[in-house]
Design an enzyme around this catalytic site. Structure first.
Site, PDB file in Angstrom:
ATOM      1  N   GLU A 474       1.018  -0.981   0.285  1.00 12.49           N
ATOM      2  CA  GLU A 474       0.114  -0.380  -0.074  1.00 12.49           C
ATOM      3  C   GLU A 474       0.593   1.647  -0.115  1.00 12.49           C
ATOM      4  O   GLU A 474       0.358   2.452  -0.922  1.00 12.49           O
ATOM      5  CB  GLU A 474      -1.063   0.571   1.295  1.00 12.49           C
ATOM      6  N   HIS A 480       3.617   6.634  -5.151  1.00  9.11           N
ATOM      7  CA  HIS A 480       2.491   6.717  -6.839  1.00  9.11           C
ATOM      8  C   HIS A 480       2.066   8.263  -6.227  1.00  9.11           C
ATOM      9  O   HIS A 480       2.117   8.950  -7.764  1.00  9.11           O
ATOM     10  CB  HIS A 480       2.281   6.054  -7.280  1.00  9.11           C
TER      11      HIS A 480
END
Length: 688
Positions: A474, A480
């Site tokens: 996660e 990202h």
């Protein structure tokens, strides 16, 4: 005379961008009614903004049409970012009421924009001339993305088609909300009560205390074993009481399959309406609609990949089952599905000297996070994480860190919400409160949610090895978002095709057991001793054990997803449970010992999430992931040079470039499936 458009009151904390650092929402002052008011007013405000675009007397240009549309809806986006996270993480009866009220209104709002012929005509005109207006590559891609979004949303339909599509979308929105709410309530109700602590034999003292705490939080006597989202529950690895194992397993696989919160008719209706919508849009099935905006492109490509893995996965799982049958027979037990995890752990311990349950004292949550997850991000990308106790989250569990880069410049905020609790949906995920955008001048604010059981008061929170991997995974999504460096919010961070979004997060899992990282965080919670080298070697040696089960349960869920989304409006589904069984049998993955990771009634990913016809994305992304892991290893592993290249060429560009082009920019070629096949132990069977 039409009713006046909803407005937001000036004292609503969501009325303007937050004055807090990085525009972190001012959670302390936000009530649910503020969210409701801002959502309603935000929709009205965006409709007004779109009306101004459509009503312009000027010829359509990038600036007055596409860019204006990209800037629109600021209030609505702010409100959804807050309310969507609250609905997932701290749901209450009032939250669910607002969800049910807003869902059809939001669907109608989206349709009013996407199905506006005049607006599409302007976008179409800009799209036709996109290469002749001096636009840079990111602006051209923005035009192309908006055009595709509108086309796939039905912008080319006639008036009757648009009207029917609006009806379908509204009902689907309501049904998806019902599915998610049913699942949350059914999961909470299905938690397994235990009266006698003796039945919990096999669990550690901390886990027994956690079960007592879970019961006390609901004002119940005894102990409570809450259910997490997948089929397999972590306690099944350790519980010695076979009947309790059966109770937990059956509670898990029968969630939301009967009674007040029955999701069977909801799932069937969702699938049928999606099939009708696909037909209306000119596609054969809903899967074809989804794949039109993916890197896979076609259902044939997905089918070829999945079919290539089924025979070897079934064979590997059956080989594992034979070994487990022998282990169970020593206890006079005929192996059943609820015994698999228990005896699999026994075999792992006997063959590889790895008792994963006994590893928990080396994986204390805060140490894994700070000395593992954060440290890997600093070594690889130069990111640093400083606690911000002065900044408040949406729940007391939430903690906030300020993120800076190697030069000390501010990057954004990272929020962590790691504990399971009533009102929080199962699973683990990442989402954004603020998306990075140079156009809007906004830095990223991201959050990770996990569902780790609480420890007893005063005790440390210990993770399983699977939970360690989940945290790294996660956090890969969070990276990202934090690495994003795009102009338009439409492309920020994880705004990439569904079958690409899991790729960077899966890559980040590699650092969990990377020697330099593991040695820094895997220390015994009481003694501080490092995880013994022999144990690390055994973990590595045991990697393939259980891969048959893991691959088969995943493929079963993936093929079930495809089955639901390959139906046509004429398909006779019948009872959804029977449909599920027929689909698994037809795909060659029906196994009484290895159920799908998610069964129909609790397959939230596809019926109340964004993965409809897209659950294949995990394995599709894993082809890219496994090949990228090889690239890191070939280039020296955990080096800043590698991190900078991966961040600059892939993480930072988000959806602003073709995702496979971003992959090729790093790897220098298209992906090789070999590393994935080796990782999952599939090459010998495939070669044969």
């Amino acid at each position: 005379m039409p009713a006046p458009a909803p407005t937001v009151s000036p004292d609503n904390p969501l009325a303007e961008p937050s004055p807090l650092p990085f525009q972190l929402p001012p959670f302390a002052g936000i009530a649910l009614e503020h969210c409701r008011e801002a959502l309603l007013a935000g929709m009205a405000e965006q409709r007004s903004e779109v009306a101004a675009i459509v009503g312009s007397a000027e010829p359509p240009t990038f600036e007055n049409t596409v860019l204006a549309l990209e800037r629109s809806g600021a209030l609505l986006h702010r409100a959804w970012a807050v309310f969507g996270n609250l609905a997932s993480s701290v749901s209450t009866p009032r939250t669910r009421e607002i969800e049910r009220e807003i869902a059809p209104l939001e669907a109608a709002h989206d349709d009013a924009i996407r199905l506006d012929p005049a607006l599409f005509a302007r976008i179409d005109a800009v799209h036709a001339n996109r290469d002749d207006n001096g636009l840079d590559a990111e602006a051209i891609r923005l035009v192309e993305r908006y055009h595709l979004d509108f086309v796939l949303s039905g912008a080319r339909l006639d008036e009757a088609g648009r009207a029917r599509l609006t009806e379908l979308n509204q009902e689907l929105s309501e049904l998806s909300t019902s599915f998610g709410q049913n699942l949350q309530l059914a999961s909470e109700a299905a938690a397994v009560r235990v009266a006698d602590a003796a039945e919990l034999a096999g669990l550690s003292e901390e886990e027994v205390a956690s079960a007592a705490t879970a019961a006390a939080e609901r004002s119940l006597e005894g102990y409570l074993l809450p259910l997490l989202l997948p089929t397999g529950q972590p306690v099944l690895v350790k519980l010695r009481d076979r009947d309790l194992r059966r109770r937990v397993f059956e509670a898990s696989v029968h969630r939301a399959a009967s009674g007040e919160h029955d999701n069977r008719p909801v799932a069937a209706r969702i699938a049928r309406l999606r099939a009708e919508r696909a037909r209306l849009l000119g596609f054969d099935t809903h899967a074809d609609v989804v794949l039109a905006d993916s890197t896979a492109r076609t259902t044939d490509a997905v089918d070829r990949m999945l079919a290539s893995m089924v025979p070897a996965s079934v064979a590997n799982a059956e080989a594992e089952a034979e070994i487990l049958r022998e282990a169970a027979a020593r206890d006079g037990v005929e192996l059943a599905a609820w015994d698999w995890a228990f005896y699999s752990e026994q075999v792992r311990t006997e063959r590889y000297a790895v008792d994963t349950a006994a590893l928990r004292p080396w994986f204390e949550l805060d140490r894994v996070l700070v000395d593992g997850v954060f440290r890997a991000a600093e070594l690889l990308y130069g990111f640093r994480f400083a606690p911000r106790p002065d900044l408040q989250g949406y729940h007391p569990d939430v903690r906030v860190w300020e993120v800076s880069d190697a030069a000390g410049s501010p990057v954004g905020l990272y929020l962590g919400d790691f504990h399971a609790r009533e009102g929080k949906r199962g699973g683990a995920w990442m989402s954004s409160f603020v998306r990075q955008s140079r156009l809007l001048g906004t830095p990223p604010v991201v959050v990770n949610n996990l569902n780790v059981s609480r420890a007893a008061a005063g005790q440390p929170v210990l993770l399983t090895l699977d939970e360690v991997n989940t945290l790294f995974h996660e956090f890969g999504h969070a990276l990202h978002g934090l690495s994003s460096a795009v102009t338009y919010p439409r492309f920020s961070g994880t705004s990439v095709p569904r079958d690409f979004v899991e790729f960077p997060s899966q890559v980040n899992e590699m650092w969990a057991l990377w020697p330099e990282v593991l040695a820094h965080y895997a220390r015994h919670v009481d003694t501080g001793d490092p995880l013994p080298a022999a144990v690390v070697e055994a973990i590595d040696a045991a990697k393939l054990w259980g891969e048959g089960f893991r691959t088969l349960e995943y493929l079963a869920a993936t093929l079930l997803d495809q089955a639901w989304h390959r139906i046509t409006p004429e398909t006779e589904v019948g009872d959804p449970v029977d449909f599920e069984q027929r689909a698994l049998e037809a795909a060659g993955v029906a196994s009484p010992l290895v159920p799908p990771r998610y069964r129909t009634t609790y397959f939230q990913h596809i019926f109340a999430g964004g993965y409809a016809a897209g659950y294949y994305s995990y394995i599709w992304s894993e082809v890219l992931d496994a090949d990228t892991v090889e690239w890191f290893k070939e280039n020296g592993g955990l080096r800043r040079e590698n991190g900078d290249e991966f961040r600059t060429k892939l993480l930072s560009v988000g959806g602003s470039v073709d995702p496979l082009a971003a992959f090729r920019a790093v790897r220098g070629r298209d992906a090789d499936p070999g590393p994935l096949l080796r990782r999952r132990g599939l090459i010998p069977a495939v070669q044969a």
